[in-house]
Design a protein around this motif. Structure first.
Motif, PDB file in Angstrom:
ATOM      1  N   ARG A  80      23.698   0.383  37.285  1.00  0.00           N
ATOM      2  CA  ARG A  80      23.121   1.606  36.742  1.00  0.00           C
ATOM      3  C   ARG A  80      23.169   1.510  35.227  1.00  0.00           C
ATOM      4  O   ARG A  80      24.236   1.598  34.627  1.00  0.00           O
ATOM      5  CB  ARG A  80      23.889   2.845  37.211  1.00  0.00           C
ATOM      6  CG  ARG A  80      23.336   4.147  36.649  1.00  0.00           C
ATOM      7  CD  ARG A  80      24.218   5.332  37.024  1.00  0.00           C
ATOM      8  NE  ARG A  80      23.751   6.546  36.404  1.00  0.00           N
ATOM      9  CZ  ARG A  80      24.051   6.920  35.156  1.00  0.00           C
ATOM     10  NH1 ARG A  80      24.827   6.136  34.414  1.00  0.00           N
ATOM     11  NH2 ARG A  80      23.597   8.048  34.663  1.00  0.00           N
ATOM     12  N   PHE A  81      22.007   1.304  34.615  1.00  0.00           N
ATOM     13  CA  PHE A  81      21.958   1.222  33.161  1.00  0.00           C
ATOM     14  C   PHE A  81      22.085   2.620  32.557  1.00  0.00           C
ATOM     15  O   PHE A  81      21.309   3.518  32.890  1.00  0.00           O
ATOM     16  CB  PHE A  81      20.645   0.588  32.695  1.00  0.00           C
ATOM     17  CG  PHE A  81      20.503  -0.868  33.045  1.00  0.00           C
ATOM     18  CD1 PHE A  81      21.620  -1.666  33.232  1.00  0.00           C
ATOM     19  CD2 PHE A  81      19.249  -1.445  33.182  1.00  0.00           C
ATOM     20  CE1 PHE A  81      21.493  -3.014  33.546  1.00  0.00           C
ATOM     21  CE2 PHE A  81      19.111  -2.785  33.503  1.00  0.00           C
ATOM     22  CZ  PHE A  81      20.228  -3.576  33.688  1.00  0.00           C
ATOM     23  N   ASP A  82      23.055   2.785  31.682  1.00  0.00           N
ATOM     24  CA  ASP A  82      23.194   4.069  30.985  1.00  0.00           C
ATOM     25  C   ASP A  82      22.174   4.198  29.865  1.00  0.00           C
ATOM     26  O   ASP A  82      21.754   5.296  29.523  1.00  0.00           O
ATOM     27  CB  ASP A  82      24.614   4.181  30.408  1.00  0.00           C
ATOM     28  CG  ASP A  82      25.675   4.164  31.497  1.00  0.00           C
ATOM     29  OD1 ASP A  82      25.963   5.240  32.039  1.00  0.00           O
ATOM     30  OD2 ASP A  82      26.186   3.079  31.822  1.00  0.00           O
ATOM     31  N   ILE A  83      21.808   3.070  29.279  1.00  0.00           N
ATOM     32  CA  ILE A  83      20.782   3.012  28.230  1.00  0.00           C
ATOM     33  C   ILE A  83      19.787   1.922  28.612  1.00  0.00           C
ATOM     34  O   ILE A  83      20.182   0.803  28.951  1.00  0.00           O
ATOM     35  CB  ILE A  83      21.385   2.683  26.846  1.00  0.00           C
ATOM     36  CG1 ILE A  83      22.405   3.754  26.433  1.00  0.00           C
ATOM     37  CG2 ILE A  83      20.288   2.531  25.799  1.00  0.00           C
ATOM     38  CD1 ILE A  83      21.808   5.107  26.097  1.00  0.00           C
ATOM     39  N   ASN A  84      18.496   2.235  28.553  1.00  0.00           N
ATOM     40  CA  ASN A  84      17.453   1.272  28.867  1.00  0.00           C
ATOM     41  C   ASN A  84      16.644   0.948  27.618  1.00  0.00           C
ATOM     42  O   ASN A  84      16.215   1.857  26.899  1.00  0.00           O
ATOM     43  CB  ASN A  84      16.511   1.833  29.936  1.00  0.00           C
ATOM     44  CG  ASN A  84      17.237   2.187  31.223  1.00  0.00           C
ATOM     45  OD1 ASN A  84      17.645   1.308  31.965  1.00  0.00           O
ATOM     46  ND2 ASN A  84      17.411   3.475  31.462  1.00  0.00           N
ATOM     47  N   ILE A  85      16.435  -0.340  27.377  1.00  0.00           N
ATOM     48  CA  ILE A  85      15.624  -0.789  26.246  1.00  0.00           C
ATOM     49  C   ILE A  85      14.531  -1.694  26.785  1.00  0.00           C
ATOM     50  O   ILE A  85      14.794  -2.581  27.612  1.00  0.00           O
ATOM     51  CB  ILE A  85      16.477  -1.565  25.216  1.00  0.00           C
ATOM     52  CG1 ILE A  85      17.547  -0.647  24.614  1.00  0.00           C
ATOM     53  CG2 ILE A  85      15.599  -2.155  24.113  1.00  0.00           C
ATOM     54  CD1 ILE A  85      18.554  -1.376  23.725  1.00  0.00           C
ATOM     55  N   LEU A  86      13.300  -1.488  26.341  1.00  0.00           N
ATOM     56  CA  LEU A  86      12.189  -2.342  26.744  1.00  0.00           C
ATOM     57  C   LEU A  86      11.539  -2.939  25.505  1.00  0.00           C
ATOM     58  O   LEU A  86      11.087  -2.222  24.618  1.00  0.00           O
ATOM     59  CB  LEU A  86      11.136  -1.554  27.531  1.00  0.00           C
ATOM     60  CG  LEU A  86       9.895  -2.361  27.912  1.00  0.00           C
ATOM     61  CD1 LEU A  86      10.237  -3.429  28.949  1.00  0.00           C
ATOM     62  CD2 LEU A  86       8.782  -1.454  28.439  1.00  0.00           C
ATOM     63  N   ASN A  87      11.488  -4.273  25.456  1.00  0.00           N
ATOM     64  CA  ASN A  87      10.818  -4.979  24.360  1.00  0.00           C
ATOM     65  C   ASN A  87       9.354  -5.221  24.719  1.00  0.00           C
ATOM     66  O   ASN A  87       9.063  -5.762  25.785  1.00  0.00           O
ATOM     67  CB  ASN A  87      11.505  -6.317  24.080  1.00  0.00           C
ATOM     68  CG  ASN A  87      12.808  -6.175  23.327  1.00  0.00           C
ATOM     69  OD1 ASN A  87      13.347  -5.072  23.214  1.00  0.00           O
ATOM     70  ND2 ASN A  87      13.325  -7.259  22.816  1.00  0.00           N
ATOM     71  N   PRO A 109      13.409   5.042  28.572  1.00  0.00           N
ATOM     72  CA  PRO A 109      13.698   3.779  27.877  1.00  0.00           C
ATOM     73  C   PRO A 109      13.345   3.846  26.391  1.00  0.00           C
ATOM     74  O   PRO A 109      12.371   4.483  25.999  1.00  0.00           O
ATOM     75  CB  PRO A 109      12.797   2.769  28.596  1.00  0.00           C
ATOM     76  CG  PRO A 109      11.654   3.589  29.111  1.00  0.00           C
ATOM     77  CD  PRO A 109      12.250   4.924  29.468  1.00  0.00           C
ATOM     78  N   ARG A 110      14.161   3.196  25.592  1.00  0.00           N
ATOM     79  CA  ARG A 110      13.813   2.984  24.190  1.00  0.00           C
ATOM     80  C   ARG A 110      12.876   1.775  24.114  1.00  0.00           C
ATOM     81  O   ARG A 110      13.111   0.770  24.777  1.00  0.00           O
ATOM     82  CB  ARG A 110      15.074   2.731  23.358  1.00  0.00           C
ATOM     83  CG  ARG A 110      15.926   3.975  23.149  1.00  0.00           C
ATOM     84  CD  ARG A 110      17.274   3.614  22.579  1.00  0.00           C
ATOM     85  NE  ARG A 110      17.968   4.766  22.031  1.00  0.00           N
ATOM     86  CZ  ARG A 110      18.615   5.673  22.748  1.00  0.00           C
ATOM     87  NH1 ARG A 110      18.656   5.538  24.065  1.00  0.00           N
ATOM     88  NH2 ARG A 110      19.220   6.694  22.176  1.00  0.00           N
ATOM     89  N   ILE A 111      11.832   1.885  23.311  1.00  0.00           N
ATOM     90  CA  ILE A 111      10.839   0.830  23.203  1.00  0.00           C
ATOM     91  C   ILE A 111      11.013   0.090  21.876  1.00  0.00           C
ATOM     92  O   ILE A 111      11.103   0.727  20.818  1.00  0.00           O
ATOM     93  CB  ILE A 111       9.408   1.398  23.277  1.00  0.00           C
ATOM     94  CG1 ILE A 111       9.238   2.290  24.514  1.00  0.00           C
ATOM     95  CG2 ILE A 111       8.391   0.267  23.284  1.00  0.00           C
ATOM     96  CD1 ILE A 111       9.336   1.571  25.831  1.00  0.00           C
ATOM     97  N   ILE A 112      11.066  -1.240  21.933  1.00  0.00           N
ATOM     98  CA  ILE A 112      11.149  -2.045  20.721  1.00  0.00           C
ATOM     99  C   ILE A 112       9.888  -2.894  20.599  1.00  0.00           C
ATOM    100  O   ILE A 112       9.557  -3.652  21.516  1.00  0.00           O
ATOM    101  CB  ILE A 112      12.378  -2.970  20.729  1.00  0.00           C
ATOM    102  CG1 ILE A 112      13.671  -2.156  20.690  1.00  0.00           C
ATOM    103  CG2 ILE A 112      12.341  -3.928  19.547  1.00  0.00           C
ATOM    104  CD1 ILE A 112      14.926  -3.000  20.678  1.00  0.00           C
ATOM    105  N   MET A 154      18.834   2.348  15.677  1.00  0.00           N
ATOM    106  CA  MET A 154      18.811   2.545  17.118  1.00  0.00           C
ATOM    107  C   MET A 154      20.225   2.474  17.689  1.00  0.00           C
ATOM    108  O   MET A 154      20.591   3.239  18.590  1.00  0.00           O
ATOM    109  CB  MET A 154      17.924   1.505  17.789  1.00  0.00           C
ATOM    110  CG  MET A 154      17.746   1.745  19.291  1.00  0.00           C
ATOM    111  SD  MET A 154      16.724   0.500  20.102  1.00  0.00           S
ATOM    112  CE  MET A 154      17.848  -0.890  20.058  1.00  0.00           C
ATOM    113  N   GLY A 155      21.036   1.552  17.156  1.00  0.00           N
ATOM    114  CA  GLY A 155      22.417   1.435  17.614  1.00  0.00           C
ATOM    115  C   GLY A 155      23.204   2.709  17.394  1.00  0.00           C
ATOM    116  O   GLY A 155      23.967   3.136  18.265  1.00  0.00           O
TER     117      GLY A 155
END
Length: 345
Positions: free
Chosen positions: A243-250, A277-280, A332-333
């Motif tokens: 279970r991801f607590d934080i999701n990041i998508l590049n 999700p956070r998008i990078i 972002m961090g």
């Protein structure tokens, strides 16, 4: 390794760009590459030579990146042995080498060879620390590069980070490799889900980590209409195992808009349960070659990324990232730390 070691990566492949980044930017090593290879950015710590012999003469360590038996050039390895170079190869290549060469290999790398153990209990363990998952639109989406910089920021804030990288050479950049059974066909999807869950859990039991940062191999959807490849199987396995607590998508540095970003977020949410999700936007561009219909990856200019970002900068949770924009990853961090602290509170 000390700071003046010169490391040759041969043959160089795009998949190793983050190893180059780690060695040059984090360890301040000198990397030796051979002319004609693809590398998106030359810098003061990168030396280019015309052929293998010249590169070997100007290096002290050689990382051979051969990925199959057919690809191995035994003469090159023998030349490195005769030159008394430190030799590093993958585990699978090491097993192909005759004893006359393998006994000179000083280090190997690869996915963790721990075998999947059949578990009578099909439950999933919950991790007691936050997990940050980094996925990509597809391959070569700079996930490990993001992981390196984000983890460095967390560590600078005093947090102990457990890094689990999707790259086969994870151990060479100070990270935990994934278990090899994830990539073996004899194991079912259910076994891979349970096995991955147990593997991550066992790593966390040995150290008092504050956070886990993990990259997911492959992409979230097929991108090339002419080659039906990555359909997001690994993201499915990871999203069920953890279970991801934080999701990041590049995503790739391409023409985009808010509608596209929203559609991608919906895919992440409904296909993998990656919520908000956070998008990078990375510095890698993705194109389909009009002749052979294969994927082409290039490095977009910083101005191109800035212009693309400017068009959709109002989009929530969007970050841009390239070599000279570490402040964006750090921003972002800080946002991630605040969110995790609020959730804990």
């Amino acid at each position: 390794m000390n700071s003046n070691v010169k490391v040759m990566i041969y043959p160089y492949k795009k998949d190793y760009s983050e190893l180059v980044y780690y060695y040059t930017e984090v360890l301040n090593q000198t990397i030796v590459l051979i002319s004609g290879c693809f590398y998106e950015e030359m810098g003061p710590n990168i030396n280019m030579f015309q052929n293998f012999s010249q590169g070997l003469e100007n290096s002290e360590t050689v990382i051979f990146t051969y990925s199959s038996l057919e690809e191995i050039d035994y003469n090159n390895i023998e030349s490195a042995v005769c030159g008394k170079k430190k030799i590093i190869v993958s585990n699978k290549i090491y097993n192909f080498l005759p004893t006359s060469l393998s006994r000179y290999v000083s280090k190997t790398f690869g996915y963790n060879l721990s075998n999947y153990k059949e578990d009578p209990f099909a439950n999933l363990f919950r991790m007691n620390i936050p997990i940050i998952g980094i996925s990509g639109m597809g391959s070569n989406a700079e996930k490990t590069l993001t992981q390196i910089e984000l983890s460095r920021f967390f560590e600078s804030c005093g947090y102990k980070v457990c890094n689990i990288a999707s790259k086969e050479y994870a151990s060479l950049i100070g990270m935990n490799p994934l278990p090899s059974y994830l990539f073996e066909n004899q194991n079912s999807v259910e076994e891979k889900v349970i096995g991955l869950n147990r593997y991550i859990y066992s790593i966390c039991q040995h150290e008092n980590y504050d956070v886990i940062v993990i990259t997911v191999p492959g992409g979230i959807i097929p991108l090339n209409p002419f080659s039906y490849g990555d359909i997001g199987v690994m993201n499915f396995i990871f999203s069920n195992a953890l279970r991801f607590d934080i999701n990041i998508l590049n995503i790739y540095a391409q023409k985009t808009n808010k509608k596209f970003i929203n559609e991608i977020k919906k895919i992440c949410m409904w296909k993998y349960a990656y919520t908000m999700p956070r998008i990078i936007m990375t510095h890698t561009g993705y194109y389909i070659n009009s002749d052979d219909k294969k994927e082409i990856y290039i490095k977009e200019s910083e101005s191109q990324i800035e212009n693309l970002y400017e068009e959709i900068q109002g989009e929530n949770r969007l970050t841009k990232f390239y070599k000279n924009s570490r402040k964006d990853i750090q921003k972002m961090g800080r946002s991630i730390i605040r969110e995790l602290q609020e959730n804990l509170g």
